[in-house]
Design a protein around this motif. Structure first.
Motif, PDB file in Angstrom:
ATOM      1  N   GLU A 259      37.980  29.900  52.642  1.00 31.82           N
ATOM      2  CA  GLU A 259      37.068  30.736  53.409  1.00 31.82           C
ATOM      3  C   GLU A 259      37.206  32.207  53.028  1.00 31.82           C
ATOM      4  OE1 GLU A 259      37.666  30.038  57.537  1.00 31.82           O
ATOM      5  OE2 GLU A 259      37.044  27.933  57.451  1.00 31.82           O
ATOM      6  N   LEU A 260      38.324  32.550  52.410  1.00 27.92           N
ATOM      7  CA  LEU A 260      38.547  33.919  51.971  1.00 27.92           C
ATOM      8  C   LEU A 260      37.866  34.150  50.629  1.00 27.92           C
ATOM      9  CD1 LEU A 260      42.356  34.165  52.818  1.00 27.92           C
ATOM     10  CD2 LEU A 260      40.437  34.995  54.210  1.00 27.92           C
ATOM     11  N   ILE A 261      37.532  35.410  50.347  1.00 30.57           N
ATOM     12  CA  ILE A 261      36.923  35.724  49.053  1.00 30.57           C
ATOM     13  C   ILE A 261      37.988  35.680  47.973  1.00 30.57           C
ATOM     14  CG2 ILE A 261      35.702  37.452  47.685  1.00 30.57           C
ATOM     15  CD1 ILE A 261      34.473  38.526  50.224  1.00 30.57           C
ATOM     16  N   GLN A 262      37.762  34.825  46.998  1.00 30.76           N
ATOM     17  CA  GLN A 262      38.673  34.726  45.872  1.00 30.76           C
ATOM     18  C   GLN A 262      38.204  35.673  44.760  1.00 30.76           C
ATOM     19  OE1 GLN A 262      41.534  32.922  46.080  1.00 30.76           O
ATOM     20  NE2 GLN A 262      40.850  32.563  48.189  1.00 30.76           N
ATOM     21  N   PRO A 263      39.115  36.419  44.163  1.00 31.79           N
ATOM     22  CA  PRO A 263      38.700  37.380  43.126  1.00 31.79           C
ATOM     23  C   PRO A 263      38.020  36.714  41.933  1.00 31.79           C
ATOM     24  CG  PRO A 263      41.088  37.069  43.125  1.00 31.79           C
ATOM     25  CD  PRO A 263      40.573  36.409  44.348  1.00 31.79           C
ATOM     26  N   TYR A 264      38.460  35.520  41.609  1.00 28.91           N
ATOM     27  CA  TYR A 264      37.895  34.782  40.477  1.00 28.91           C
ATOM     28  C   TYR A 264      36.397  34.514  40.714  1.00 28.91           C
ATOM     29  CZ  TYR A 264      42.673  33.413  41.756  1.00 28.91           C
ATOM     30  OH  TYR A 264      43.957  33.406  42.242  1.00 28.91           O
ATOM     31  N   TYR A 265      36.061  34.202  41.977  1.00 30.95           N
ATOM     32  CA  TYR A 265      34.673  33.917  42.348  1.00 30.95           C
ATOM     33  C   TYR A 265      33.799  35.153  42.143  1.00 30.95           C
ATOM     34  CZ  TYR A 265      30.737  32.712  45.457  1.00 30.95           C
ATOM     35  OH  TYR A 265      29.485  32.480  45.987  1.00 30.95           O
ATOM     36  N   VAL A 266      34.324  36.307  42.531  1.00 33.63           N
ATOM     37  CA  VAL A 266      33.575  37.551  42.360  1.00 33.63           C
ATOM     38  C   VAL A 266      33.296  37.804  40.883  1.00 33.63           C
ATOM     39  CG1 VAL A 266      33.617  40.048  42.712  1.00 33.63           C
ATOM     40  CG2 VAL A 266      34.601  38.525  44.448  1.00 33.63           C
ATOM     41  N   ILE A 267      34.316  37.627  40.048  1.00 26.84           N
ATOM     42  CA  ILE A 267      34.140  37.858  38.608  1.00 26.84           C
ATOM     43  C   ILE A 267      33.176  36.843  38.017  1.00 26.84           C
ATOM     44  CG2 ILE A 267      35.341  37.827  36.376  1.00 26.84           C
ATOM     45  CD1 ILE A 267      37.758  39.038  37.831  1.00 26.84           C
ATOM     46  N   GLU A 268      33.277  35.593  38.449  1.00 23.93           N
ATOM     47  CA  GLU A 268      32.336  34.577  37.956  1.00 23.93           C
ATOM     48  C   GLU A 268      30.898  34.962  38.290  1.00 23.93           C
ATOM     49  OE1 GLU A 268      34.743  30.324  37.799  1.00 23.93           O
ATOM     50  OE2 GLU A 268      33.761  30.905  39.664  1.00 23.93           O
ATOM     51  N   GLU A 269      30.677  35.499  39.492  1.00 21.81           N
ATOM     52  CA  GLU A 269      29.325  35.889  39.885  1.00 21.81           C
ATOM     53  C   GLU A 269      28.823  37.073  39.062  1.00 21.81           C
ATOM     54  OE1 GLU A 269      26.938  34.616  42.275  1.00 21.81           O
ATOM     55  OE2 GLU A 269      28.245  32.971  41.639  1.00 21.81           O
ATOM     56  N   ILE A 270      29.686  38.040  38.806  1.00 21.19           N
ATOM     57  CA  ILE A 270      29.283  39.166  37.946  1.00 21.19           C
ATOM     58  C   ILE A 270      28.991  38.665  36.535  1.00 21.19           C
ATOM     59  CG2 ILE A 270      30.001  41.359  36.937  1.00 21.19           C
ATOM     60  CD1 ILE A 270      31.758  41.809  39.393  1.00 21.19           C
ATOM     61  N   ASN A 271      29.854  37.777  36.051  1.00 21.52           N
ATOM     62  CA  ASN A 271      29.704  37.231  34.694  1.00 21.52           C
ATOM     63  C   ASN A 271      28.415  36.415  34.568  1.00 21.52           C
ATOM     64  OD1 ASN A 271      30.998  36.856  32.010  1.00 21.52           O
ATOM     65  ND2 ASN A 271      30.953  34.703  32.597  1.00 21.52           N
ATOM     66  N   ARG A 272      28.028  35.757  35.648  1.00 23.85           N
ATOM     67  CA  ARG A 272      26.786  34.974  35.644  1.00 23.85           C
ATOM     68  C   ARG A 272      25.586  35.874  35.344  1.00 23.85           C
ATOM     69  NH1 ARG A 272      23.125  34.438  39.445  1.00 23.85           N
ATOM     70  NH2 ARG A 272      24.460  35.373  41.051  1.00 23.85           N
ATOM     71  N   ILE A 273      25.651  37.116  35.804  1.00 23.23           N
ATOM     72  CA  ILE A 273      24.554  38.061  35.589  1.00 23.23           C
ATOM     73  C   ILE A 273      24.675  38.748  34.236  1.00 23.23           C
ATOM     74  CG2 ILE A 273      23.453  40.154  36.474  1.00 23.23           C
ATOM     75  CD1 ILE A 273      24.577  39.363  39.252  1.00 23.23           C
ATOM     76  N   THR A 274      25.883  39.168  33.892  1.00 18.52           N
ATOM     77  CA  THR A 274      26.062  39.955  32.661  1.00 18.52           C
ATOM     78  C   THR A 274      26.059  39.102  31.402  1.00 18.52           C
ATOM     79  OG1 THR A 274      28.482  39.831  32.874  1.00 18.52           O
ATOM     80  CG2 THR A 274      27.383  41.691  33.923  1.00 18.52           C
ATOM     81  N   LYS A 275      26.440  37.824  31.522  1.00 20.89           N
ATOM     82  CA  LYS A 275      26.381  36.880  30.397  1.00 20.89           C
ATOM     83  C   LYS A 275      27.172  37.342  29.170  1.00 20.89           C
ATOM     84  CE  LYS A 275      21.941  34.791  31.660  1.00 20.89           C
ATOM     85  NZ  LYS A 275      21.905  35.360  33.022  1.00 20.89           N
TER      86      LYS A 275
END
Length: 477
Positions: A259-275
């Motif tokens: 339920e907590l924000i995992q740092p890996y998830y945040v980076i994956e989401e940024i990476n999804r956009i930046t490719k």
């Protein structure tokens, strides 16, 4: 000319030169260097009075310091070419391989050899692992990329090193973050080849069977052309499929159900956009390693981080410099709450010049990497690493420095939406993310330990689970 000026060296026999005419400055300096070069006894002092220092004139750009040792070394490097016999020996060793692997370091990028390395790897279908400073030397989305190896490298990358039977080191130095136990590093490699520009690195840490000291790009091009000319061909399909299996079985992973924000998830989401096309800068700590592990990098020099000495506060100034150099590129500083404190004042520089730098702070309220070590190796005793009582409001600080977009993200459900807004914002943007304070950097190979002692955490499988062994007291952090 040499003048009777009171020596700053006391009673030491000093060659002292007083420059009274700006026109004589170059000649005087040359004479002083010549005395120093020829080894005449005593130090050399060049005294340049204030009026000469303030003199204005036209610079003709003709002065070059002799520095003969350096220039001789450069000339030797540029003149060092792989002979046909050396190329034959290289391919004889490579041809004996069933599981070849390239180990590429920061020297590949610094030496402008990334394209040559990519062409070599693709031509002969040899997988590649890179060091922290070598990230981007090959496209991380390519099938032949096995990503980063070492202390916080991917488990599958370290296992590939364990399993390879021929290792080609290019622009890398077998440092202690990669080869903690040199005798056990690449233990199954029958042949190790080493290409580098620094002769002192050859056989310094790991004994090799083939070496070449010279310009990396030239060496790789020569090997590529020789291999093509001689019709070198080897089917390593089984090894590539084996590496695919390593990537799948020992993939990077984390507690995706938390339920907590995992740092890996945040980076994956940024990476999804930046490719893999954004320039990513970091400070030093857990956030640095998470960025190295979870971002993609399609090209060299998209990854800006401080290696070796590990300089906290590096990320924001590096991002600013990158944005000035490439105003058309998306530049993101991925930082930690402790690291960004070192240069927080540079937020004002971002807005002063209206640079569209994106700053994301992964806030775990402390020195995350220090806390991880203290939890693992010091029975959880935290010393000067917990910053949870600090009152810093990063969002207000960013707003005070003129950031029109300054947001705190503390709900997991909001991550995709807020990250999208943050990355797409036109202009400087600041995002503070409150992450799980217990999130760790895994895999982890303790200092002075080998890959079979790698700790993979709770979410990455291990083919030989290891106990946590505290480092020796003499080991660096």
């Amino acid at each position: 000319q040499e003048a009777p000026v009171p020596s700053l060296m006391g009673s030491v026999d000093t060659h002292t030169f007083l420059v009274t005419d700006p026109a004589r400055l170059e000649a005087t300096v040359r004479t002083a260097f010549e005395i120093a070069r020829t080894g005449r006894p005593g130090p050399v002092l060049v005294d340049i009075p204030k009026d000469v220092q303030n003199w204005k004139g036209t610079f003709h750009g003709a002065v070059r310091l002799p520095i003969p040792g350096y220039r001789q070394r450069l000339a030797k490097l540029h003149g060092s070419q792989l002979s046909p016999e050396a190329c034959d020996e290289f391919f004889r060793m490579l041809g004996s391989a069933h599981r070849p692997l390239i180990y590429a370091g920061g020297g590949v990028i610094n030496g402008g050899a990334s394209q040559a390395l990519r062409e070599f790897s693709q031509a002969f279908q040899v997988p590649v692992v890179t060091t922290l400073m070598g990230i981007g030397a090959v496209d991380t989305t390519d099938r032949l990329s096995m990503r980063m190896l070492g202390m916080h490298g991917a488990a599958f990358a370290n296992y590939a090193v364990e399993d390879c039977d021929v290792l080609i080191a290019v622009g890398a130095r077998f440092d202690d973050r990669v080869a903690g136990v040199p005798a056990k590093f690449a233990r199954n490699a029958r042949h190790i080849m080493h290409l580098d520009v620094d002769a002192s690195e050859i056989n310094k840490v790991k004994r090799v069977h083939f070496s070449h000291v010279g310009v990396l790009a030239d060496a790789l091009v020569a090997l590529l052309e020789h291999g093509k000319a001689t019709g070198f061909r080897k089917d390593w399909g089984n090894w590539q499929r084996y590496c695919d299996g390593l990537r799948q079985t020992y993939a990077m992973n984390y507690d995706r159900g938390s339920e907590l924000i995992q740092p890996y998830y945040v980076i994956e989401e940024i990476n999804r956009i930046t490719k893999g096309e954004a320039i990513i800068a970091t400070g030093v700590g857990q956030h640095q390693m998470w960025a190295a592990q979870y971002f993609d990098f399609r090209s060299p020099r998209l990854w800006l981080t401080s290696g070796s000495m590990g300089t906290m506060g590096f990320g924001l100034p590096a991002a600013i410099g990158a944005q000035f150099a490439h105003p058309e590129r998306l530049v993101i500083d991925v930082d930690g709450d402790a690291s960004i404190r070192m240069n927080l004042g540079e937020l004002e520089t971002v807005t002063t010049y209206d640079l569209p730098v994106k700053v994301v702070v992964l806030n775990n309220f402390g020195d995350g990497m220090v806390k991880q070590w203290q939890k693992l190796f010091h029975k959880g005793r935290l010393s000067a690493s917990d910053k949870s009582l600090h009152k810093k409001d990063f969002v207000k600080a960013a707003q005070a420095d003129g950031f029109r977009y300054a947001v705190r993200l503390d709900r997991k459900a909001d991550v995709p939406r807020v990250v999208e807004e943050f990355v797409r914002f036109k202009g400087p943007a600041f995002l503070e993310v409150i992450i799980d304070t217990d999130a760790g950097v895994y895999p982890m190979v303790g200092p002075g330990q080998s890959y079979d002692q790698m700790i993979t955490g709770d979410w990455i499988p291990s083919r030989n689970p290891a106990d946590v062994v505290p480092p020796d007291s003499s080991e660096m952090f």
